[in-house]
Design a protein around this motif. Structure first.
Motif, PDB file in Angstrom:
ATOM      1  N   TRP A 179       0.803  -1.212   0.000  1.00 14.40           N
ATOM      2  CA  TRP A 179       0.000   0.000   0.000  1.00 14.40           C
ATOM      3  C   TRP A 179       0.843   1.273   0.000  1.00 14.40           C
ATOM      4  CZ3 TRP A 179      -4.232   1.619  -1.750  1.00 14.40           C
ATOM      5  CH2 TRP A 179      -4.741   2.862  -1.368  1.00 14.40           C
ATOM      6  N   SER A 180       1.958   1.299   0.716  1.00 13.22           N
ATOM      7  CA  SER A 180       2.792   2.509   0.743  1.00 13.22           C
ATOM      8  C   SER A 180       3.275   2.869  -0.658  1.00 13.22           C
ATOM      9  CB  SER A 180       3.990   2.314   1.675  1.00 13.22           C
ATOM     10  OG  SER A 180       3.567   2.188   3.011  1.00 13.22           O
ATOM     11  N   ALA A 183       0.255   4.017  -2.709  1.00 17.12           N
ATOM     12  CA  ALA A 183      -0.197   5.356  -2.319  1.00 17.12           C
ATOM     13  C   ALA A 183       0.672   6.424  -2.960  1.00 17.12           C
ATOM     14  CB  ALA A 183      -0.184   5.487  -0.800  1.00 17.12           C
ATOM     15  N   ASN A 184       1.993   6.204  -2.951  1.00 17.76           N
ATOM     16  CA  ASN A 184       2.891   7.167  -3.601  1.00 17.76           C
ATOM     17  C   ASN A 184       2.630   7.242  -5.100  1.00 17.76           C
ATOM     18  OD1 ASN A 184       4.124   7.710  -1.160  1.00 17.76           O
ATOM     19  ND2 ASN A 184       5.813   6.283  -1.488  1.00 17.76           N
ATOM     20  N   TYR A 187      -0.734   9.057  -5.798  1.00 18.15           N
ATOM     21  CA  TYR A 187      -0.573  10.506  -5.608  1.00 18.15           C
ATOM     22  C   TYR A 187       0.211  11.118  -6.762  1.00 18.15           C
ATOM     23  CZ  TYR A 187       0.780  14.944  -3.494  1.00 18.15           C
ATOM     24  OH  TYR A 187       0.981  16.287  -3.248  1.00 18.15           O
ATOM     25  N   LEU A 209      -3.633   9.312   2.191  1.00 16.29           N
ATOM     26  CA  LEU A 209      -3.633   8.087   1.396  1.00 16.29           C
ATOM     27  C   LEU A 209      -2.927   6.950   2.117  1.00 16.29           C
ATOM     28  CD1 LEU A 209      -2.934   9.040  -2.353  1.00 16.29           C
ATOM     29  CD2 LEU A 209      -4.831   7.673  -1.464  1.00 16.29           C
ATOM     30  N   HIS A 210      -1.809   7.241   2.748  1.00 20.99           N
ATOM     31  CA  HIS A 210      -1.032   6.211   3.423  1.00 20.99           C
ATOM     32  C   HIS A 210      -1.781   5.580   4.597  1.00 20.99           C
ATOM     33  CE1 HIS A 210       3.138   6.139   1.739  1.00 20.99           C
ATOM     34  NE2 HIS A 210       2.671   7.208   1.123  1.00 20.99           N
ATOM     35  N   SER A 213      -5.413   2.529   4.277  1.00 20.19           N
ATOM     36  CA  SER A 213      -5.417   1.067   4.342  1.00 20.19           C
ATOM     37  C   SER A 213      -5.590   0.652   5.796  1.00 20.19           C
ATOM     38  CB  SER A 213      -4.107   0.504   3.793  1.00 20.19           C
ATOM     39  OG  SER A 213      -3.043   0.714   4.711  1.00 20.19           O
TER      40      SER A 213
END
Length: 296
Positions: A179-180, A183-184, A187, A209-210, A213
Motif C-alpha cells: 500500500w505505501s 499510495a505514492n 498521488y 492516502l497512506h 489502508s
C-alpha cells in the motif's frame, strides 16, 4: 441472538484447528524484534511495541487464510444447504460466521501476544500497563477487520479459487503488503508530482492516502498510543526518521509539517474511524450480495 450457536461452532472450529496454533507460534516469532532504536526510544515499553509487529505482514495473511473459507468452503462442500435450512436469516449466518471466527482467531492472537509479552517482560522489565492494554485492544480490532474482510470475500465468492484470488490479489497484496508504494504512485499520477519518500512533500492528501489502508490506520493508532509519532509506518521506522542525522523512506507528520500546518484529518483519532469503516464496510457490501445471491 439466533446466530450465537453458529458463532460458537465457528469459534470452536478455529480453536481446534492446526492453523490457529500455528498463528500463536507465528505471533511470537514474528513479533519479537528487539532493536537498539526501539530500546532507545521506548525503554521497557519496547515489549508493548512488539505487539505492533504481530499485526504486520505475515500474521495478517494467516488470519485472512483462516477466515476466507468460512462460507465459500461450505458452499463448495455442499454443507451450506444444511446451514440455510436452519431457522436463521442470511444476515444471521453472516453475523455468526464473522463473530465466531473473530472470537476464535482473536483468542489465538491474544495467546500469542501473552506469550510474547512474557518474553519481553523477562528480557526488558515492567512496562506501562495502560498503554499495553490500549495497543492490545486496537490489535484485536485490527484482527476483527481482517476477519470481516475474509468472511466478506468468502460470502460473495462462488468458488474457493476465486475467493483466494480476491483475497490475495484484491486485498492482501495491494492493501497490506504494497500500500505505501501504491499510495505514492496514486498521488504521483493524480498530481503529476513524483513522491520522494525520503523527502516527501507536506501534502495532507498524500499522508491521508497512506493511512487509508487498514494496516496504515492500525500503525497510526498504535504509534499514537506508544507516543513515537504520527505516521502510518511501523514504530521502528518512525523512531529512525525522527532521530537526528538519520533519514529513511517513512512519512512522519512531525518531520514534514510545521506545527500549525497539520490538516485536521491527519489527527490520529481519524485512523480509528478508518478501522471502523474497514470493519463494517465489507460486511455491509457482503450482506447486500449474500441476501440476494444464489448460494446453492
Amino acid at each position: 441472538m439466533r446466530w450465537f450457536p453458529l458463532a460458537r461452532k465457528e469459534c470452536r472450529t478455529i480453536l481446534t484447528s492446526k492453523g490457529s496454533w500455528a498463528l500463536v507460534v507465528l505471533a511470537v516469532l514474528w513479533g519479537y524484534r528487539p532493536t537498539y532504536v526501539g530500546w532507545d526510544g521506548l525503554g521497557p515499553d519496547l515489549t508493548i511495541a512488539f505487539v505492533q509487529y504481530v499485526a504486520l505482514v505475515i500474521p495478517p495473511l494467516g488470519i485472512l487464510l483462516l477466515s476466507f473459507q468460512s462460507i465459500v468452503g461450505e458452499r463448495t462442500a455442499g454443507s451450506l444447504k444444511f446451514v440455510l435450512g436452519l431457522p436463521l436469516t442470511r444476515t444471521d449466518i453472516l453475523t455468526g460466521k464473522v463473530v465466531g471466527r473473530a472470537a476464535g482467531i482473536g483468542g489465538a492472537v491474544l495467546l500469542g501476544i501473552v506469550l510474547l509479552t512474557g518474553v519481553g517482560l523477562v528480557r526488558f522489565g515492567s512496562f506501562d500497563v495502560l498503554t499495553y492494554g490500549g495497543v492490545v485492544l486496537v490489535t484485536l480490532l485490527y484482527v476483527a477487520v481482517l476477519v470481516s474482510v475474509g468472511v466478506a470475500i468468502s460470502a460473495v465468492s462462488t468458488t474457493a479459487v476465486r475467493a483466494t484470488g480476491a483475497l490475495v490479489g484484491g486485498f492482501f497484496l495491494p492493501f497490506v503488503l504494497f500500500w505505501s508504494l501504491l499510495a505514492n504512485t496514486i498521488y504521483g499520477q493524480l498530481t503529476g508530482q513524483p513522491v520522494n519518500p525520503y523527502d516527501p512533500p507536506a501534502s495532507g492528501p498524500l499522508f491521508l492516502l497512506h493511512r487509508l489502508s487498514p494496516t496504515g490506520a492500525y500503525n497510526v493508532v498504535t504509534n499514537w498510543l506508544l507516543g513515537v509519532g504520527n505516521s502510518a509506518a511501523p514504530y521502528t521506522s518512525v523512531l529512525t526518521k525522527r532521530a537526528p542525522g538519520s533519514n529513511i523512506n517513512a512519512l512522519v507528520v512531525e518531520t514534514t509539517f510545521d506545527a500549525g500546518a497539520i490538516p485536521f484529518y491527519l489527527q490520529e483519532w481519524v485512523a480509528v474511524l478508518v478501522l471502523l469503516v474497514w470493519l463494517l464496510g465489507p460486511l455491509g457490501l457482503a450482506r447486500y450480495a449474500f441476501e440476494r445471491g444464489d448460494l446453492v
